[in-house]
Design a protein around this motif. Structure first.
Motif, short mmCIF file in Angstrom:
data_model
loop_
_atom_site.label_atom_id
_atom_site.label_comp_id
_atom_site.label_asym_id
_atom_site.label_seq_id
_atom_site.Cartn_x
_atom_site.Cartn_y
_atom_site.Cartn_z
N ASN A 198 0.83 -1.21 0.00
CA ASN A 198 0.00 0.00 0.00
C ASN A 198 0.87 1.26 0.00
O ASN A 198 0.55 2.25 -0.67
CB ASN A 198 -0.94 0.00 1.21
N LEU A 199 1.96 1.23 0.76
CA LEU A 199 2.88 2.37 0.79
C LEU A 199 3.50 2.59 -0.60
O LEU A 199 3.55 3.73 -1.09
CB LEU A 199 3.98 2.12 1.82
N LEU A 200 3.96 1.53 -1.23
CA LEU A 200 4.57 1.65 -2.55
C LEU A 200 3.58 2.21 -3.56
O LEU A 200 3.91 3.05 -4.40
CB LEU A 200 5.09 0.29 -3.02
N ARG A 201 2.34 1.76 -3.48
CA ARG A 201 1.31 2.27 -4.40
C ARG A 201 1.06 3.76 -4.17
O ARG A 201 0.93 4.52 -5.12
CB ARG A 201 0.01 1.50 -4.19
N ARG A 202 0.99 4.15 -2.90
CA ARG A 202 0.73 5.57 -2.61
C ARG A 202 1.87 6.43 -3.12
O ARG A 202 1.65 7.48 -3.74
CB ARG A 202 0.55 5.77 -1.10
N LEU A 203 3.11 6.01 -2.88
CA LEU A 203 4.26 6.77 -3.36
C LEU A 203 4.27 6.85 -4.88
O LEU A 203 4.64 7.88 -5.46
CB LEU A 203 5.56 6.13 -2.85
N GLN A 204 3.85 5.78 -5.53
CA GLN A 204 3.79 5.78 -6.99
C GLN A 204 2.77 6.81 -7.48
O GLN A 204 3.04 7.55 -8.43
CB GLN A 204 3.43 4.39 -7.50
N ARG A 205 1.61 6.86 -6.83
CA ARG A 205 0.59 7.84 -7.22
C ARG A 205 1.08 9.27 -7.00
O ARG A 205 0.88 10.14 -7.84
CB ARG A 205 -0.70 7.62 -6.43
N GLU A 206 1.76 9.49 -5.89
CA GLU A 206 2.20 10.84 -5.55
C GLU A 206 3.35 11.32 -6.43
O GLU A 206 3.42 12.51 -6.77
CB GLU A 206 2.62 10.89 -4.08
N GLU A 207 4.26 10.41 -6.78
CA GLU A 207 5.49 10.81 -7.46
C GLU A 207 5.57 10.37 -8.91
O GLU A 207 6.50 10.75 -9.63
CB GLU A 207 6.71 10.24 -6.71
N GLY A 208 4.61 9.56 -9.35
CA GLY A 208 4.69 9.04 -10.71
C GLY A 208 5.85 8.08 -10.90
O GLY A 208 6.41 7.96 -12.00
N LEU A 209 6.23 7.37 -9.85
CA LEU A 209 7.38 6.47 -9.91
C LEU A 209 7.10 5.27 -10.82
O LEU A 209 5.97 4.76 -10.87
CB LEU A 209 7.72 5.95 -8.51
N GLY A 210 8.13 4.82 -11.49
CA GLY A 210 8.07 3.55 -12.19
C GLY A 210 8.74 2.49 -11.33
O GLY A 210 9.80 2.75 -10.74
N TYR A 211 8.13 1.31 -11.25
CA TYR A 211 8.70 0.22 -10.45
C TYR A 211 9.07 -0.95 -11.35
O TYR A 211 8.26 -1.38 -12.19
CB TYR A 211 7.70 -0.29 -9.41
N LEU A 212 10.27 -1.47 -11.16
CA LEU A 212 10.64 -2.80 -11.66
C LEU A 212 10.57 -3.69 -10.44
O LEU A 212 11.43 -3.61 -9.55
CB LEU A 212 12.04 -2.79 -12.28
#
Length: 290
Positions: A198-212
């Motif tokens: 859930n934390l990773l998802r929130r940070l992705q929404r906030e920052e537009g991060l790409g995850y591998l």
């Protein structure tokens, strides 16, 4: 570079390791751990790289982050080949592509405080710490759901889930655009996994991060991935968007992986997930950090 162009791309990645058997006359053996891998990671999306142990997932992750050099092939960031970067240019690339490792306690220096750990990437990059180390660390700790008052503690004073949040805070310190999560939740209990995801998802929404996102647990992959690439003996044997791949896998190896996922009655699983989501939503960040 167009808006939907990948931030990070790999083409034809190969990594070979050489080993020598026992005895003075033993021949050298060449192991091809990664064999011609192509992948793309875009801003705001998660590409999951899945496969059994020994399939080459972690080696691919390290090649993508330039922690290992490829034997063949290229890694590109925003369209620029970064395979042979050195010095300041390599430092800049690594500030844009950060890694969260599997075992947080192995990747955190036990002698350092959280403040020193979180600000280490900035010192390595020879960059000033915005607002001072203490204030900077406290802000990042709060952002990842940890008690800012604990910035002077050492890793051994935290639980596994909390230590992984420290690792995430350290990765965020230099403002990356891509985060490589190398089995980042596999060592955590299921309830803690859900909170970290859930934390990773929130940070992705906030920052537009790409995850591998490197994983072997397909249940976790189903929660977080947008696209999935299946790695077998160092090769991508199948890739596609998550729902299509789970619903109709084309390759026999993918079907084998999916068949190995434990199955229970759907109504029980739905109720369990609903209860877990309620608990995660009802748990304030500061409560977990106690």
């Amino acid at each position: 570079m167009t808006e939907d162009a990948p931030l990070l791309s790999a083409r034809g990645l190969v990594r070979e390791f050489t080993s020598r058997g026992g005895g003075p006359l033993a021949r050298r053996r060449v192991l091809r751990a990664v064999d011609g891998v192509d992948l793309d990671v875009r801003a705001g999306e998660t590409l999951a790289l899945v496969g059994e142990s020994g399939s080459g997932k972690s080696t691919t992750a390290r090649l993508a982050a330039r922690l290992l050099d490829p034997t063949e092939g290229t890694v590109s960031y925003q369209g620029e080949d970064v395979t042979r970067l050195t010095g300041a240019a390599l430092h800049h690339f690594r500030s844009q592509v950060q890694v969260v490792f599997q075992d947080p306690f192995s990747s955190l220096n036990p002698r350092h405080t959280v403040e020193r750990i979180v600000t280490a990437p900035l010192r390595y990059q020879r960059r000033p710490v915005p607002g001072g180390a203490r204030a900077f660390t406290r802000a990042l700790m709060e952002r990842v759901g940890l008690n800012p008052d604990h910035s002077g503690r050492h890793p051994a004073q935290f639980s596994g889930g909390q230590a992984q949040r420290i690792g995430i805070a350290r990765a965020l310190a230099v403002g990356p655009r891509i985060v490589v999560c190398d089995e980042a939740v596999s060592a955590l209990d299921v309830s803690v996994q859900a909170r970290v995801i859930n934390l990773l998802r929130r940070l992705q929404r906030e920052e537009g991060l790409g995850y591998l996102f490197i994983a072997h647990d397909l249940a976790v992959v189903r929660q977080i991935a947008d696209r999935v690439a299946v790695l077998h003996h160092g090769r991508v044997v199948e890739s596609g968007d998550r729902d299509s791949l789970f619903a109709a896998p084309r390759h026999a190896y993918t079907r084998t992986l999916l068949a190995a996922v434990p199955r229970i009655r759907p109504e029980w699983e739905a109720a369990r997930r609903a209860r877990a989501a309620e608990r995660a939503a009802a748990t304030p960040p500061e409560e977990e950090s106690r």
